[in-house]
Design a protein around this motif. Structure first.
Motif, PDB file in Angstrom:
ATOM      1  N   LEU A   1       0.848  -1.190   0.000  1.00 37.54           N
ATOM      2  CA  LEU A   1       0.000   0.000   0.000  1.00 37.54           C
ATOM      3  C   LEU A   1       0.883   1.239   0.000  1.00 37.54           C
ATOM      4  N   ALA A   2       0.585   2.179  -0.872  1.00 39.40           N
ATOM      5  CA  ALA A   2       1.424   3.367  -1.046  1.00 39.40           C
ATOM      6  C   ALA A   2       1.583   4.179   0.234  1.00 39.40           C
ATOM      7  N   GLU A   3       0.555   4.247   1.057  1.00 42.95           N
ATOM      8  CA  GLU A   3       0.613   5.092   2.242  1.00 42.95           C
ATOM      9  C   GLU A   3       1.150   4.387   3.483  1.00 42.95           C
ATOM     10  N   CYS A   4       1.519   3.147   3.359  1.00 42.96           N
ATOM     11  CA  CYS A   4       2.000   2.376   4.503  1.00 42.96           C
ATOM     12  C   CYS A   4       3.398   2.835   4.924  1.00 42.96           C
ATOM     13  N   PRO A   5       3.607   3.112   6.218  1.00 48.17           N
ATOM     14  CA  PRO A   5       4.939   3.539   6.666  1.00 48.17           C
ATOM     15  C   PRO A   5       6.008   2.472   6.463  1.00 48.17           C
ATOM     16  N   SER A   6       5.612   1.213   6.400  1.00 50.01           N
ATOM     17  CA  SER A   6       6.623   0.170   6.175  1.00 50.01           C
ATOM     18  C   SER A   6       7.234   0.297   4.779  1.00 50.01           C
ATOM     19  N   ARG A   7       6.507   0.899   3.848  1.00 50.69           N
ATOM     20  CA  ARG A   7       7.072   1.119   2.511  1.00 50.69           C
ATOM     21  C   ARG A   7       8.203   2.129   2.577  1.00 50.69           C
ATOM     22  N   GLN A   8       8.037   3.164   3.380  1.00 51.47           N
ATOM     23  CA  GLN A   8       9.096   4.154   3.552  1.00 51.47           C
ATOM     24  C   GLN A   8      10.328   3.517   4.191  1.00 51.47           C
ATOM     25  N   LEU A   9      10.089   2.651   5.174  1.00 56.69           N
ATOM     26  CA  LEU A   9      11.202   1.964   5.820  1.00 56.69           C
ATOM     27  C   LEU A   9      11.896   1.035   4.835  1.00 56.69           C
ATOM     28  N   LEU A  10      11.131   0.316   4.047  1.00 55.85           N
ATOM     29  CA  LEU A  10      11.700  -0.580   3.038  1.00 55.85           C
ATOM     30  C   LEU A  10      12.539   0.210   2.034  1.00 55.85           C
ATOM     31  N   ASP A  11      12.056   1.379   1.651  1.00 59.07           N
ATOM     32  CA  ASP A  11      12.807   2.241   0.739  1.00 59.07           C
ATOM     33  C   ASP A  11      14.138   2.636   1.375  1.00 59.07           C
ATOM     34  N   ARG A  12      14.113   2.999   2.635  1.00 58.06           N
ATOM     35  CA  ARG A  12      15.342   3.426   3.316  1.00 58.06           C
ATOM     36  C   ARG A  12      16.329   2.273   3.424  1.00 58.06           C
TER      37      ARG A  12
END
Length: 147
Positions: free
Chosen positions: A21-32
């Motif tokens: 999901l685009a708005e999921c904070p885990s996506r931001q962490l995965l990106d980092r």
């Protein structure tokens, strides 16, 4: 409506994390954590390589900024600083300042950082082990374009 404890709320939120999901904070962490400099900082602090004059190969150890900078060939001062700050913010690295002249600043993996290091280390080893095959595949793939 029954009230929920903070622990119950955290558990419910944890079940809702979905990196697809685009708005999921885990996506931001995965990106980092998929950033190459993050992986290399974790590997260096995790002791994935021999240090001259140090017999603690494979053991995590604190490192000074200048040591990290020398070890990570090609990283700019700005990028290393940004990477270390983001890792510190996420609780993966601790920054310790010792009031000496000049001031000594060291970075070290936290427990959370060590758990991520274990996963990243496997990816780093895979990349180093299979790079020859990948290069051969790239060469084969690119060959028809040259004709």
């Amino acid at each position: 409506m029954p009230t929920r404890t903070a622990a119950q709320k955290r558990a419910e939120a944890k079940m809702e994390y979905d990196a697809f999901l685009a708005e999921c904070p885990s996506r931001q962490l995965l990106d980092r954590i998929s950033d190459k400099w993050v992986a290399l900082v974790l590997a260096a602090l995790g002791g994935d390589d021999p240090y001259p004059g140090d017999d603690r190969v494979g053991e995590p150890r604190p490192m000074r900024y200048s040591e990290l900078s020398r070890r990570l060939a090609g990283v700019s001062q700005k990028m290393l600083t940004q990477t270390l700050r983001s890792l510190e913010r996420d609780g993966l690295v601790t920054r310790s300042v010792t009031p000496t002249v000049p001031v000594t600043v060291t970075y070290e993996l936290t427990g959370l950082g060590l758990s991520l290091h274990a996963a990243i280390r496997g990816i780093k080893i895979w990349a180093e082990t299979h790079m020859g095959e990948v290069l051969a595949n790239r060469e084969r793939y690119d060959a028809p374009a040259q004709n």
